[in-house]
Design a protein around this motif. Structure first.
Motif, PDB file in Angstrom:
ATOM      1  N   GLU A 182      -1.327  -5.528  42.913  1.00 32.91           N
ATOM      2  CA  GLU A 182      -1.491  -6.662  41.994  1.00 32.91           C
ATOM      3  C   GLU A 182      -1.197  -6.239  40.559  1.00 32.91           C
ATOM      4  OE1 GLU A 182      -5.082  -9.640  40.562  1.00 32.91           O
ATOM      5  OE2 GLU A 182      -5.141  -8.802  42.604  1.00 32.91           O
ATOM      6  N   ALA A 183      -1.670  -5.054  40.180  1.00 32.39           N
ATOM      7  CA  ALA A 183      -1.383  -4.539  38.837  1.00 32.39           C
ATOM      8  C   ALA A 183       0.116  -4.326  38.655  1.00 32.39           C
ATOM      9  CB  ALA A 183      -2.144  -3.234  38.612  1.00 32.39           C
ATOM     10  N   LEU A 184       0.771  -3.789  39.686  1.00 30.94           N
ATOM     11  CA  LEU A 184       2.213  -3.555  39.622  1.00 30.94           C
ATOM     12  C   LEU A 184       2.974  -4.864  39.422  1.00 30.94           C
ATOM     13  CD1 LEU A 184       4.692  -1.756  39.926  1.00 30.94           C
ATOM     14  CD2 LEU A 184       4.470  -1.981  42.410  1.00 30.94           C
ATOM     15  N   ALA A 185       2.553  -5.917  40.104  1.00 35.47           N
ATOM     16  CA  ALA A 185       3.221  -7.210  39.965  1.00 35.47           C
ATOM     17  C   ALA A 185       3.118  -7.724  38.531  1.00 35.47           C
ATOM     18  CB  ALA A 185       2.621  -8.212  40.945  1.00 35.47           C
ATOM     19  N   GLN A 186       1.942  -7.569  37.916  1.00 33.30           N
ATOM     20  CA  GLN A 186       1.773  -8.019  36.528  1.00 33.30           C
ATOM     21  C   GLN A 186       2.654  -7.207  35.581  1.00 33.30           C
ATOM     22  OE1 GLN A 186      -2.174  -8.662  34.984  1.00 33.30           O
ATOM     23  NE2 GLN A 186      -3.004  -9.229  36.989  1.00 33.30           N
ATOM     24  N   LEU A 187       2.736  -5.899  35.831  1.00 29.77           N
ATOM     25  CA  LEU A 187       3.548  -5.042  34.957  1.00 29.77           C
ATOM     26  C   LEU A 187       5.032  -5.371  35.092  1.00 29.77           C
ATOM     27  CD1 LEU A 187       1.617  -1.707  35.553  1.00 29.77           C
ATOM     28  CD2 LEU A 187       1.817  -2.913  33.368  1.00 29.77           C
ATOM     29  N   GLU A 188       5.470  -5.621  36.309  1.00 31.26           N
ATOM     30  CA  GLU A 188       6.879  -5.981  36.511  1.00 31.26           C
ATOM     31  C   GLU A 188       7.199  -7.317  35.848  1.00 31.26           C
ATOM     32  OE1 GLU A 188       7.224  -5.833  40.736  1.00 31.26           O
ATOM     33  OE2 GLU A 188       7.764  -3.701  40.772  1.00 31.26           O
ATOM     34  N   ALA A 189       6.271  -8.272  35.938  1.00 32.80           N
ATOM     35  CA  ALA A 189       6.482  -9.581  35.316  1.00 32.80           C
ATOM     36  C   ALA A 189       6.569  -9.467  33.803  1.00 32.80           C
ATOM     37  CB  ALA A 189       5.352 -10.534  35.714  1.00 32.80           C
ATOM     38  N   ALA A 190       5.873  -8.478  33.243  1.00 33.67           N
ATOM     39  CA  ALA A 190       5.878  -8.288  31.788  1.00 33.67           C
ATOM     40  C   ALA A 190       7.048  -7.436  31.324  1.00 33.67           C
ATOM     41  CB  ALA A 190       4.567  -7.643  31.355  1.00 33.67           C
ATOM     42  N   GLY A 191       7.843  -6.915  32.275  1.00 29.07           N
ATOM     43  CA  GLY A 191       8.999  -6.098  31.903  1.00 29.07           C
ATOM     44  C   GLY A 191       8.623  -4.734  31.373  1.00 29.07           C
ATOM     45  N   ALA A 192       7.555  -4.147  31.884  1.00 27.27           N
ATOM     46  CA  ALA A 192       7.102  -2.834  31.420  1.00 27.27           C
ATOM     47  C   ALA A 192       8.108  -1.754  31.802  1.00 27.27           C
ATOM     48  CB  ALA A 192       5.731  -2.517  32.018  1.00 27.27           C
ATOM     49  N   ASP A 193       8.133  -0.686  31.031  1.00 27.66           N
ATOM     50  CA  ASP A 193       9.024   0.449  31.277  1.00 27.66           C
ATOM     51  C   ASP A 193       8.803   0.986  32.691  1.00 27.66           C
ATOM     52  OD1 ASP A 193       9.791   3.311  31.425  1.00 27.66           O
ATOM     53  OD2 ASP A 193      10.319   3.038  29.319  1.00 27.66           O
ATOM     54  N   LYS A 194       9.865   1.016  33.501  1.00 25.75           N
ATOM     55  CA  LYS A 194       9.730   1.377  34.906  1.00 25.75           C
ATOM     56  C   LYS A 194       9.284   2.820  35.098  1.00 25.75           C
ATOM     57  CE  LYS A 194      12.988  -2.015  36.763  1.00 25.75           C
ATOM     58  NZ  LYS A 194      14.235  -2.226  37.555  1.00 25.75           N
ATOM     59  N   ARG A 195       9.752   3.711  34.239  1.00 28.21           N
ATOM     60  CA  ARG A 195       9.343   5.112  34.376  1.00 28.21           C
ATOM     61  C   ARG A 195       7.852   5.270  34.116  1.00 28.21           C
ATOM     62  NH1 ARG A 195      13.562   7.785  30.359  1.00 28.21           N
ATOM     63  NH2 ARG A 195      12.906   5.885  29.261  1.00 28.21           N
ATOM     64  N   ARG A 196       7.342   4.553  33.125  1.00 24.23           N
ATOM     65  CA  ARG A 196       5.910   4.623  32.812  1.00 24.23           C
ATOM     66  C   ARG A 196       5.091   3.973  33.932  1.00 24.23           C
ATOM     67  NH1 ARG A 196       3.629   7.757  29.472  1.00 24.23           N
ATOM     68  NH2 ARG A 196       2.320   6.229  28.363  1.00 24.23           N
ATOM     69  N   VAL A 197       5.598   2.886  34.465  1.00 23.02           N
ATOM     70  CA  VAL A 197       4.905   2.227  35.578  1.00 23.02           C
ATOM     71  C   VAL A 197       4.853   3.141  36.795  1.00 23.02           C
ATOM     72  CG1 VAL A 197       5.000   0.312  37.200  1.00 23.02           C
ATOM     73  CG2 VAL A 197       5.456  -0.098  34.783  1.00 23.02           C
ATOM     74  N   ASN A 198       5.950   3.840  37.071  1.00 25.77           N
ATOM     75  CA  ASN A 198       5.988   4.748  38.215  1.00 25.77           C
ATOM     76  C   ASN A 198       4.965   5.871  38.068  1.00 25.77           C
ATOM     77  OD1 ASN A 198       7.997   3.325  39.542  1.00 25.77           O
ATOM     78  ND2 ASN A 198       9.661   4.542  38.675  1.00 25.77           N
ATOM     79  N   ASP A 199       4.823   6.386  36.843  1.00 19.11           N
ATOM     80  CA  ASP A 199       3.828   7.440  36.595  1.00 19.11           C
ATOM     81  C   ASP A 199       2.418   6.927  36.866  1.00 19.11           C
ATOM     82  OD1 ASP A 199       5.801   9.221  35.876  1.00 19.11           O
ATOM     83  OD2 ASP A 199       5.568   8.898  33.716  1.00 19.11           O
ATOM     84  N   LEU A 200       2.155   5.704  36.434  1.00 16.43           N
ATOM     85  CA  LEU A 200       0.831   5.109  36.636  1.00 16.43           C
ATOM     86  C   LEU A 200       0.550   4.887  38.123  1.00 16.43           C
ATOM     87  CD1 LEU A 200      -1.376   2.936  34.846  1.00 16.43           C
ATOM     88  CD2 LEU A 200      -0.291   1.603  36.629  1.00 16.43           C
ATOM     89  N   ILE A 201       1.507   4.321  38.841  1.00 16.44           N
ATOM     90  CA  ILE A 201       1.316   4.043  40.267  1.00 16.44           C
ATOM     91  C   ILE A 201       1.134   5.343  41.048  1.00 16.44           C
ATOM     92  CG2 ILE A 201       2.347   3.031  42.323  1.00 16.44           C
ATOM     93  CD1 ILE A 201       1.356   1.035  40.179  1.00 16.44           C
ATOM     94  N   GLU A 202       1.816   6.394  40.644  1.00  9.67           N
ATOM     95  CA  GLU A 202       1.665   7.680  41.315  1.00  9.67           C
ATOM     96  C   GLU A 202       0.223   8.189  41.207  1.00  9.67           C
ATOM     97  OE1 GLU A 202       3.477  12.237  41.180  1.00  9.67           O
ATOM     98  OE2 GLU A 202       4.455  10.625  40.057  1.00  9.67           O
ATOM     99  N   GLU A 203      -0.362   8.026  40.011  1.00  6.57           N
ATOM    100  CA  GLU A 203      -1.756   8.457  39.829  1.00  6.57           C
ATOM    101  C   GLU A 203      -2.698   7.648  40.715  1.00  6.57           C
ATOM    102  OE1 GLU A 203      -3.500   9.929  36.339  1.00  6.57           O
ATOM    103  OE2 GLU A 203      -1.825   9.320  35.074  1.00  6.57           O
ATOM    104  N   LEU A 204      -2.500   6.356  40.781  1.00  6.00           N
ATOM    105  CA  LEU A 204      -3.366   5.508  41.598  1.00  6.00           C
ATOM    106  C   LEU A 204      -3.177   5.792  43.090  1.00  6.00           C
ATOM    107  CD1 LEU A 204      -2.988   2.188  39.580  1.00  6.00           C
ATOM    108  CD2 LEU A 204      -5.089   3.518  39.859  1.00  6.00           C
ATOM    109  N   ASP A 205      -1.942   6.037  43.508  1.00 10.90           N
ATOM    110  CA  ASP A 205      -1.704   6.379  44.906  1.00 10.90           C
ATOM    111  C   ASP A 205      -2.362   7.708  45.268  1.00 10.90           C
ATOM    112  OD1 ASP A 205      -0.294   4.079  45.399  1.00 10.90           O
ATOM    113  OD2 ASP A 205       1.692   5.000  45.170  1.00 10.90           O
TER     114      ASP A 205
END
Length: 373
Positions: A50-73
């Motif tokens: 759900e957090a990823l969907a919000q970040l993608e909708a906001a056009g967040a930097d993909k590299r930064r999003v990937n780093d965040l998702i890696e930590e959560l995973d």
């Protein structure tokens, strides 16, 4: 036993001041039963999506999003972490850092994506705990029982805790004469019991240092009075459990303690509401979100009650506190009430996260002001 890591006042202040390009707050209920945490992991993974969907909708930097998702995973896959849980989990994640707080109360699942963290769920756990301890104190032995709302009571083993009054002071009987040889009989027994009580208090310090958990004393009247005279823990509850605790099981002690814990909560809320009504007569109390936001921005809020579950989406202007409400959550908004709470904390005010029915007029918040604003 519940595994807790509640934030200190300094940690809360640090969290309240943080600003990041991406800040994700994930809140979820958990179980302290280690064999049943698979559902909790699945919930965290779904909330991460759900957090990823919000970040993608906001056009967040993909590299930064990937780093965040890696930590959560990584957190989802951490078997050791999931072995030790409480009733709720708060996760604060950025692409550069992840912090977790295990809390004693069950929380409603929630995701907030913004440039700041959503602190309100933590405030509930710091302010009001539905758990505590019972100190079962008798001449013949002492136990510390952990009490929670949902789990069976359990004894907490403490290094250095005396086994009984006589052995703790190195005598065969606590009725023997004192060291000076001048005190015996009932007065000598009182001296020994006071020494015993000091040792119990000292043993508890290591466990309870920095804690705000209520401590309920279960003891016969004379020993209970002696213990209270030497107690150093500031959260010892005024009302105790009467009778000889040696004759009570852990479950019986917990059953006697829970009404006292409930009464502590009711008393604090009743006192707050009485002060609110008094201040309302001087135009120093409000349940209006917009007025409270302005007052919080200028440091005028003395104490704030917030609904622990309700989320009002929007933004609050940094300069004048003007509120802009939003219809739905997004990465461009945050929790307005949470932001008001953050500003109150940073200005030295008090914030209490409570149930909806405890707030005057059934509103999402209520504020007592330092001055009319």
């Amino acid at each position: 036993m519940l595994y807790l890591d509640l934030p200190t006042a300094d940690e809360l202040a640090d969290l309240a001041t943080q600003r990041n390009d991406i800040a994700v707050s994930i809140i979820l209920p958990t179980t302290p039963i280690s064999t049943e945490t698979d559902a909790d992991r699945i919930l965290l993974k779904n909330l991460t999506k759900e957090a990823l969907a919000q970040l993608e909708a906001a056009g967040a930097d993909k590299r930064r999003v990937n780093d965040l998702i890696e930590e959560l995973d990584d957190l989802v896959e951490d078997d050791e972490f999931w072995r030790f849980q409480a009733h709720g989990l708060v996760v604060f994640a950025t692409p550069d850092n992840l912090r977790t707080f295990r809390v004693p109360n069950a929380l409603e699942p929630l995701v907030k994506v913004s440039d700041r963290f959503h602190l309100k769920p933590l405030l509930r756990s710091v302010n009001f705990r539905n758990s505590g301890y019972v100190l079962a104190l008798a001449d013949g032995g002492v136990r510390l029982i952990e009490v929670s709302a949902d789990l069976p009571a359990s004894e907490v083993k403490i290094a250095g805790m005396p086994t009984d009054a006589a052995s703790s002071v190195g005598v065969a009987s606590i009725a023997t004469r004192s060291y000076s040889g001048r005190i015996g009989g009932s007065e000598g027994k009182k001296v020994r019991l006071r020494q015993y009580a000091r040792k119990v208090d000292g043993a508890l310090r290591g466990l309870l240092a920095g804690s705000t958990a209520p401590l309920i004393l279960a003891s016969v009247e004379n020993l209970g009075a002696i213990y209270r005279s030497v107690n150093s823990y500031p959260h010892l509850v005024a009302e105790g459990i009467e009778g000889n605790p040696e004759r009570m099981s852990e479950a019986e002690l917990a059953a006697a303690a829970r009404p006292l814990l409930d009464e502590l909560y009711r008393s604090q809320i009743a006192d707050w509401n009485a002060l609110f009504q008094q201040r309302a007569n001087d135009d120093r109390a409000t349940t209006d979100i917009a007025r409270t936001a302005r007052a919080a921005t200028f440091g005028a809020v003395q104490s704030l009650l917030v609904d622990m579950d309700q989320v009002v989406n929007g933004t609050v202007d940094d300069a004048d506190g003007t509120v802009t409400f939003a219809d739905a959550a997004s990465a461009d908004t945050y929790g307005v009430i949470d932001e008001i709470a953050r500003r109150v904390l940073l200005s030295g005010g008090e914030v209490l996260s409570v149930r909806a029915q405890d707030i005057p007029e059934g509103k999402a918040l209520a504020a007592i002001l330092r001055y009319a604003a």
